[in-house]
Design an enzyme around this catalytic site. Structure first.
Site, PDB file in Angstrom:
ATOM      1  N   HIS A  63       0.862  -1.185   0.000  1.00  0.00           N
ATOM      2  CA  HIS A  63       0.000   0.000   0.000  1.00  0.00           C
ATOM      3  C   HIS A  63       0.896   1.232   0.000  1.00  0.00           C
ATOM      4  O   HIS A  63       1.591   1.509   0.976  1.00  0.00           O
ATOM      5  CB  HIS A  63      -0.906  -0.005   1.235  1.00  0.00           C
ATOM      6  CG  HIS A  63      -1.976   1.056   1.190  1.00  0.00           C
ATOM      7  ND1 HIS A  63      -1.716   2.386   0.968  1.00  0.00           N
ATOM      8  CD2 HIS A  63      -3.321   0.974   1.353  1.00  0.00           C
ATOM      9  CE1 HIS A  63      -2.843   3.075   0.989  1.00  0.00           C
ATOM     10  NE2 HIS A  63      -3.842   2.246   1.222  1.00  0.00           N
ATOM     11  N   SER A  64       0.866   1.995  -1.066  1.00  0.00           N
ATOM     12  CA  SER A  64       1.681   3.205  -1.171  1.00  0.00           C
ATOM     13  C   SER A  64       1.091   4.328  -0.313  1.00  0.00           C
ATOM     14  O   SER A  64      -0.058   4.261   0.136  1.00  0.00           O
ATOM     15  CB  SER A  64       1.756   3.647  -2.633  1.00  0.00           C
ATOM     16  OG  SER A  64       2.477   4.852  -2.755  1.00  0.00           O
TER      17      SER A  64
END
Length: 950
Positions: free
Chosen positions: A806-807
């Site tokens: 998850h950026s």
């Protein structure tokens, strides 16, 4: 043959020891005849298990020996049938031996003995092959009944030193064997260690030896019986002094003697049960409201204003007004009944209305319990039992969540369709309040004579705040602290099931210790030990961190009685009111450490869970300091209470024991099978997906695990990455969305970076064994932390890497740039084929996309022509892709499901081409269920159909 007397007293006589001998001989014959025949006829088959066979495994388990094959199964069942007669006779003679006037314990033990005999017949004649569920139910019931049977027999043993000595040895060996038994079972089932099942089998056979051997000791007791039937020594007339009598005489005046030295009354056990259930309802409401509050900032993506509902807990401050305090104490029943409206909140479909109803209920229940404690300040035993009800009610709520895969079935986010028990829960709650708060069932008065010293009311309130926060943040779910110390595969520490039952046991043991030994629990030594536990939990992982968690759980529960006892010595507004106010401060602190990017001043406490733990323990230390004065004064000057009053605590311990046994049963039933099978094994197809699940709370504020399970199962996903999945915080209810789905659909689960890693979470579920997994926190100098799981899976005999990532958020471009470089190097460094299941926050073919898809990473986009993406992406390398689809989420969350299909064992082609579905083998196609309008709002969209490649 016995003599015939003219008066007809004796017709046949034999010594009672032969009943015990007969039972022992035929019981052993049943098991060992099956072992001998099984080894002789089917040796290689009965040592084979799901992972290994001979020579890795060379000794059969009990179940494999007696279970399914002819003729060993027949030998076993015939001898067990013969054993049943002597078994019932043994139970009957034991009752005759131990029965005494005005004593219920012998009747209870006899009832347990009969029940245990019947359940033995159940698992004997219903094998796991016949009906696995019923076989397990009978087996668990038998094992559960063994504990009260063993303890009851020890308590009622005639004062025969030899027999008591042997019983203690056999009981110790039996229960001691359970530890290595469980250890080797986990080694076999979870770690798949060769030979572990053989070691497990030796301990399993040892249990049989010790179990039957324990009952064989009745030979020494039944020698005094001559079955005429006539009592030749008068031992059945209530004149026999038992071991329990001797112990109680010796322990007279001590806590144990006062607790268990009286008779058993069903009305009082019912009172205790109702009191505990009222405590359960309190914790249901207290933990349910934050989940509702979380919904609003979650969907507003920032502070919504609804967060003020958390302040409902400070309602005890209004008890500073004498008239309100008097009215609350005089109307406890009405106040508690009013608080039950939360259990009706599920009837309100609008989220805001559900929140308002639950907030009102929380305010009412906090005031009601504060008034309940304060009303009993002049009655030591009654105050003690109210505190025990509150504490055991907490444990009941944890057991309920343990049974329901971390969802409390009475929460306002639950209803019948997603696993709620709201109606029956409300009905029992009403009955419990009516029973527990009958008119004239409370007392007032001063706790100490005039002149008794009091500690600081401010410090007492601070201590209660620390206690409340420690409980709600870490002890309202058995898996929370386990997620703190979890570091991925291979398993090197506890797992939620079965070790959640160990956490529950530590909590119960701590509460009982705090009740029986308040001066020790309230000492600075105990506080120091508890602080060490908190430090171990905060700074260490695996088993070391978990041992700290158990110490912490034990201490916090032991601290509850003396802290609350200290608080009632002061005005409830200045202790409980202040305590709940400071609890709100700690709750916000608890949120800010991870939500720092969304609140003013958040960066000041960014990722400072250690500060929060230190603050919590300092708060509790303040309570210890105040209680040291208050409770020491009470101990010196308060009149001793009658044994009849102290007996009340025993009934609460019975309820607690039942909950502990229930937790063990749940752990057994939920134990992971680890025998998962991919959906298209014959085609060597892997279906992988990514889904941002928004914490498992759907758009209408209902728990969404069951709806998620349905769509994931219908999509035939073998590997799924969850993002925004960490719910192990107060505002999310301390729950784990992976547990129910993984157990129901059959997945290995990696929770990902824990709540003490300060991320919103990522998780991995896999039908394939997870050989290794490493958790990463990617560079995030400004914004929220970016979590990643890098796992190696055994897919059809080949090692394939999967990364779930998850950026960071859109507002922090530098964070996202650094993260893209870190992840690109991580993927490029893997020598194995790799699949990335991700949330990248970038447009296709632009910006950071070209770092993720680059020569450094060696990754390819599953479909570069898909222009309608911003967040979710599936990338891969070294694999043959065959399909890609996007599936709408309906109202489960705000993000679709993206799915890709890959084939293992075939080389990655240099030139691929799109092909129509009719050219794709059926085993490589996506389910047709989602075509057109789909099902339950889930359908293929954007392209209206899946895409395939040759």
């Amino acid at each position: 043959m016995g003599p015939r007397f003219k008066d007809g007293d004796a017709v046949v006589s034999f010594n009672g020891k032969w009943v015990a001998w007969t039972h022992t001989i035929f019981a052993y014959a049943a098991f060992f005849s099956a072992l001998i025949v099984g080894v002789a006829l089917h040796y290689h088959k009965i040592v084979q298990n799901e992972h290994y066979g001979y020579p890795d495994e060379w000794f059969p388990s009990v179940s494999a020996t007696i279970g399914d094959r002819y003729p060993e199964r027949s030998f076993f069942q015939v001898f067990i049938a013969i054993t049943s007669g002597p078994r019932f006779a043994l139970v009957f003679l034991w009752y005759v031996l131990t029965a005494r006037p005005n004593s219920s314990l012998p009747k209870i033990v006899a009832g347990v003995g009969v029940f245990r005999t019947l359940t033995c017949g159940g698992w004997t004649y219903v094998t796991s092959t016949d009906d696995h569920d019923w076989h397990d139910i009978f087996m668990i019931s038998y094992l559960i009944a063994t504990l009260p049977w063993t303890l009851g027999c020890l308590a009622l043993s005639p004062n025969n030193r030899r027999a008591v000595k042997y019983r203690k040895i056999m009981a110790s060996l039996f229960f001691g064997t359970l530890v290595p038994l469980i250890y080797y079972f986990i080694q076999h089932k979870v770690h798949k260690v060769p030979g572990a099942y053989t070691r497990y089998a030796f301990f399993e056979w040892s249990l049989i030896l010790f179990d039957v051997g324990f009952d064989a000791i009745t030979v020494l007791d039944f020698e005094g019986f001559e079955i005429v039937v006539r009592d030749v020594k008068g031992i059945s007339r209530g004149q026999l002094k038992t071991t329990a009598d001797s112990v109680l005489e010796k322990e007279k005046g001590k806590p144990v003697g006062n607790t268990f030295g009286e008779g058993f009354f069903w009305a009082e056990i019912l009172d205790a049960t109702c009191d505990v259930y009222n405590g359960f309802v309190f914790w249901t409401i207290a933990t349910g409201l934050p989940v509702l509050v979380w919904y609003f900032p979650l969907w507003h993506m920032g502070i919504s204003g609804y967060e003020v509902a958390i302040a409902a807990v400070i309602s005890p401050v209004f008890l500073a007004i004498p008239s309100l305090r008097y009215a609350a104490i005089k109307n406890l029943r009405g106040l508690h009944l009013l608080s039950l409206v939360s259990l009706l909140a599920y009837k309100f479909q609008d989220p805001a209305n559900r929140l308002f109803v639950t907030a009102f209920s929380l305010a009412t229940t906090c005031a009601a319990w504060t008034a309940t404690f304060f009303a009993e300040r002049g009655n030591t035993p009654r105050l003690e039992t109210r505190i025990m009800a509150w504490g055991i009610g907490l444990i009941m709520s944890v057991v309920a969540k343990f049974a329901c895969s971390t969802n409390n079935p009475l929460w306002p986010i639950m209803h019948a369709e997603n696993g709620g028990w709201n109606k029956i829960g409300l009905a029992i709650a009403i009955v419990s309040v009516l029973r527990s708060y009958r008119p004239n069932f409370t007392s007032g008065g001063d706790y100490l004579p005039a002149g008794g010293k009091k500690g600081s009311s401010f410090l007492a309130g601070v201590g209660f705040a620390g206690l409340m926060f420690a409980i709600v943040s870490l002890l309202t779910d058995s898996s929370t602290m386990i997620s703190w110390v979890w570091e991925g595969y291979p398993v090197r520490g506890p797992i939620a099931v079965p070790h959640g039952a160990v956490t529950i046991f530590a909590m119960g043991a701590g509460l009982i210790f705090g009740v029986f030994y308040p001066r020790v629990a309230g000492s600075w030594t105990a506080y120091g030990v508890g602080s060490v536990g908190a430090a171990l939990l905060t700074y260490y992982h695996h088993w070391t961190g978990y041992y700290g968690a158990l110490i912490f759980a034990f201490y916090i529960m032991a601290a509850a009685p003396f802290i609350i006892t200290s608080c009632v010595r002061h005005s409830p507004a200045s202790t409980f009111g202040l305590g709940f106010f400071l609890y709100v401060f700690l709750l916000l602190f608890h949120v800010w450490v991870v939500a720092y990017a969304f609140v003013p001043g958040g960066p000041l406490v960014r990722e400072r869970t250690d500060w929060l733990m230190i603050t919590t323990m300092l708060f509790i230390g303040a309570g210890v300091f105040s209680a040291a004065t208050t409770n020491s004064s009470r101990t010196r000057k308060h009149k001793p209470v009658s044994p009849n009053s102290k007996r009340q605590r025993s009934y609460y311990i019975y309820v607690l024991a039942a909950l502990q046994l229930l937790a063990v049963s749940i752990a057994y039933l939920r134990f992971p099978t680890n025998d998962y099978t991919p959906h298209h094994k014959e085609d060597k197809v892997v279906t992988a997906g990514i889904w941002t699940v928004h914490f498992g709370l759907d758009n209408n504020m209902w728990a969404a695990e069951r709806r998620m399970r349905d769509v994931l199962g219908e999509l035939e996903l073998d590997v799924i990455g969850f993002l925004e999945s960490d719910n192990q915080r107060i505002i999310m209810g301390n729950k784990d969305v992976t547990q129910y789905i993984a157990e129901d659909l059959g997945y290995y689960a990696d929770f990902g970076p824990g709540p003490n890693k300060h991320t919103w979470g990522s998780a991995l579920l896999s039908k394939f064994p997870i050989v290794n997994s490493t958790h990463h926190l990617l560079p995030s100098p400004v914004g929220e932390l970016a979590p990643a799981i890098h796992a190696t899976l055994d897919m059809y005999g080949e090692m394939i890497d999967v990364v779930v990532f998850h950026s960071g958020q859109e507002e922090d471009p530098e964070d996202r740039r650094l993260q893209s470089e870190y992840l690109s190097k991580l993927m490029g460094s893997s020598p194995r084929p790799l699949i990335l299941l991700s949330y990248l926050v970038t447009k296709p073919l632009e910006g950071n996309y070209n770092t993720y898809v680059s020569e450094v990473s060696q990754m390819k986009d599953i479909d570069p022509t898909d222009w309608d993406r911003w967040c979710e992406y599936i990338l891969f390398k070294g694999l043959k892709r065959t399909g890609y689809a996007r599936v709408s989420r309906d109202t489960i969350t705000d993000t679709e499901i993206q799915v890709g299909k890959f084939v293992i064992g075939e080389p990655e082609p240099e030139n691929e081409m799109r092909i129509p579905e009719e050219m794709v083998p059926s085993g490589r196609r996506f389910p047709a269920l989602f075509r057109g309008d789909g099902v339950r709002g889930h359908r293929y969209h954007v392209f209206d159909e899946p895409r395939y490649w040759q």
